[in-house]
Every structure is written in structure tokens, then in C-alpha cells.
Scaffold this motif. Structure first.
Motif, short mmCIF file in Angstrom:
data_model
loop_
_atom_site.label_atom_id
_atom_site.label_comp_id
_atom_site.label_asym_id
_atom_site.label_seq_id
_atom_site.Cartn_x
_atom_site.Cartn_y
_atom_site.Cartn_z
N MET A 40 -24.55 -4.11 -19.90
CA MET A 40 -25.21 -3.39 -18.81
C MET A 40 -26.25 -2.42 -19.34
O MET A 40 -27.39 -2.37 -18.85
N ASN A 41 -25.88 -1.64 -20.34
CA ASN A 41 -26.78 -0.59 -20.80
C ASN A 41 -27.93 -1.12 -21.64
O ASN A 41 -29.05 -0.62 -21.55
N LEU A 42 -27.70 -2.16 -22.44
CA LEU A 42 -28.81 -2.76 -23.16
C LEU A 42 -29.77 -3.45 -22.19
O LEU A 42 -30.99 -3.32 -22.32
N ALA A 43 -29.23 -4.18 -21.23
CA ALA A 43 -30.09 -4.86 -20.25
C ALA A 43 -30.91 -3.86 -19.43
O ALA A 43 -32.07 -4.12 -19.11
N SER A 44 -30.32 -2.71 -19.11
CA SER A 44 -31.05 -1.69 -18.36
C SER A 44 -32.26 -1.20 -19.15
O SER A 44 -33.35 -1.01 -18.59
N LEU A 45 -32.09 -1.00 -20.46
CA LEU A 45 -33.21 -0.56 -21.29
C LEU A 45 -34.26 -1.66 -21.41
O LEU A 45 -35.46 -1.40 -21.22
N LEU A 46 -33.83 -2.88 -21.71
CA LEU A 46 -34.78 -3.96 -21.93
C LEU A 46 -35.54 -4.33 -20.66
O LEU A 46 -36.65 -4.87 -20.73
N SER A 47 -34.95 -4.06 -19.51
CA SER A 47 -35.62 -4.35 -18.24
C SER A 47 -36.78 -3.39 -17.97
O SER A 47 -37.69 -3.70 -17.19
N LYS A 48 -36.73 -2.22 -18.61
CA LYS A 48 -37.74 -1.19 -18.35
C LYS A 48 -38.72 -0.98 -19.51
O LYS A 48 -39.85 -0.55 -19.30
N VAL A 49 -38.26 -1.23 -20.73
CA VAL A 49 -39.08 -0.97 -21.92
C VAL A 49 -39.20 -2.25 -22.73
O VAL A 49 -38.20 -2.94 -22.95
N ASP A 50 -40.41 -2.56 -23.17
CA ASP A 50 -40.64 -3.76 -23.95
C ASP A 50 -40.26 -3.50 -25.41
O ASP A 50 -41.11 -3.33 -26.28
N ILE A 51 -38.96 -3.47 -25.65
CA ILE A 51 -38.43 -3.17 -26.99
C ILE A 51 -38.77 -4.32 -27.94
O ILE A 51 -38.64 -5.50 -27.61
#
Length: 231
Positions: free
Chosen positions: A57-68
Motif C-alpha cells: 500500500m505505502n510503496l504504491a501510494s508513493l509510486l502513484s504520485k512520484v516518478d521514482i
């Protein structure tokens, strides 16, 4: 580059907070990430929480908003092999779920979730560059499979049950395969380094907090040194 560093628990993140300074904070999903600039790279540091759902959940939340561009996952794991000792570093080259049992549902193997690969392989150029860095620093590490499940492994019986299906697995923990699954779906390279905090046996509960903090700092120092060298 935009680089994410994610660890499960606060005690495993303490060194990063001492190393990085003057960062901003931002919520992604339910996780607070700290944002720093190091050597012209944007660094996002956050806690995944414990377990597969929290990690995904938390990794997907970041990757959905920031182009890591690159994900580092650090933290601790329990040993599954006699050759893997406390404080050893494991640079995972694959992850699997030890608690996924779907062989009766179709043509699947132990550890495989329907619709997903049986093993999530980590073979990106970014991972290879980090492995080369460790070798150049004369850092001893082992490479191999780490398995993931939602239970803390604290007995020989639990270890033997896992090894019956994953005989070559070096370590066991509670988030890695979920990270690898999410990273694969977002097509992002994952570098996963676990430091052994316990032997995954009857003494694991007594050892865990002390060694998780100690080996978490060990992994963090290496990640920070690598970031300093990146161009």
C-alpha cells in the motif's frame, strides 16, 4: 534521480534521520515521507509498516504520485540457513511468498499468487551497480532468494516448514515480496538489502529489537555512502 528508501520500522530508520538534514515532509497514502536532496538526487524516505499489505500500500501510494527512478528497501530478516549468520548482509536477487499455497487452484507452484510469477527476480542494472559498489568497498554479502510472509518466524518448526518449499532461501521477513511485486508492476528497479537480525529460531523474539536496530544502521550507512558517490 528520484530515489525512494523504505524500511519497515522506525528503529531501522534512525540512522537515516541522523544522516539527512533539512528535509520537507509529505504524506503519500497513509505514510509520511521525508524529502531530501543529496548529490543532486531527490531522496524520499518513509516507513512501510510491518507486513505485506502495509508494504504494498505505502510503496504504491508513493509510486502513484512520484516518478521514482530507484527503490531501496532495507531492514532486517531472519536466517534460514546455517551459513547465514547474525549481522550478515543479504542482497536479494529474488523474492517469493512463503505463505501463498495455491497449488490446488491450478497450475501453480508453492509461493505463487495466481496471475503473478512464482518468483520476483531482481536483476536490474541498478542492482548490479550497487552490488559492484559493495564489492569495491570490501563489504561481505550474500546473494539469493528471500521469502516473505505475514508471520514472525520464531521456531525451528516454522523454519523447517518454509525450507520444505524453499530449500535455497537465505532469509525470511515480512515485506520484501510485496515490495518486489509492486515494483514489478510499476516497472521500477528495486534494490533490497536485508541484514540478519536473528536466526529465525526459538531465540528470535529475544534478539529482534536489539539486532534490528544495529543491523538497520549497518545497512543505512552503506546506502548513504552509495548515494554520496552517485552522479
Amino acid at each position: 534521480m528520484k530515489i525512494a528508501i523504505i524500511v519497515p520500522m522506525e528503529i531501522e530508520a534512525e540512522y537515516y534521520h541522523k544522516y539527512f538534514h533539512s528535509g520537507s515532509k509529505e504524506m503519500f497514502g497513509s505514510t509520511l515521507f521525508e524529502h531530501f536532496c543529496v548529490n543532486h538526487n531527490d531522496i524520499y524516505i518513509g516507513l512501510s509498516g510491518i507486513g505485506k499489505v502495509q508494504a504494498a500500500m505505502n510503496l504504491a501510494s508513493l509510486l502513484s504520485k512520484v516518478d521514482i527512478d530507484l527503490i531501496f528497501m532495507t531492514g532486517s530478516a531472519g536466517s534460514l540457513q546455517a551459513k547465514v549468520h547474525k549481522e550478515d548482509l543479504i542482497l536479494a536477487n529474488a523474492f517469493a511468498y512463503h505463505d501463498a499455497h495455491n497449488t490446488l487452484a491450478g497450475d501453480y507452484v508453492e509461493g505463487q499468487i495466481p496471475g503473478e510469477p512464482a518468483v520476483f527476480k531482481l536483476d536490474s542494472p541498478a542492482r548490479k551497480r550497487f552490488a559492484t559498489f559493495l564489492e569495491q568497498q570490501n563489504v561481505k554479502f550474500q546473494e539469493g532468494l528471500i521469502v516473505t510472509g505475514d508471520s514472525f518466524i520464531g521456531s525451528e518448526a516454522q523454519k523447517e516448514a518454509i525450507k520444505a518449499n524453499f530449500a535455497t532461501a537465505l532469509g525470511v521477513e515480512m515485506e520484501g515480496a510485496a515490495f518486489a511485486q509492486v515494483a514489478a508492476h510499476f516497472n521500477k528497479p528495486l534494490v533490497a538489502m536485508r541484514a540478519i537480525s536473528d536466526n529465525g529460531d526459538n531465540d528470535a523474539n529475544e534478539d529482534f529489537d536489539h539486532f534490528a536496530q544495529k543491523v538497520g544502521a549497518k545497512a543505512a550507512k552503506l546506502i548513504c555512502a552509495y548515494l554520496e558517490e552517485m552522479n
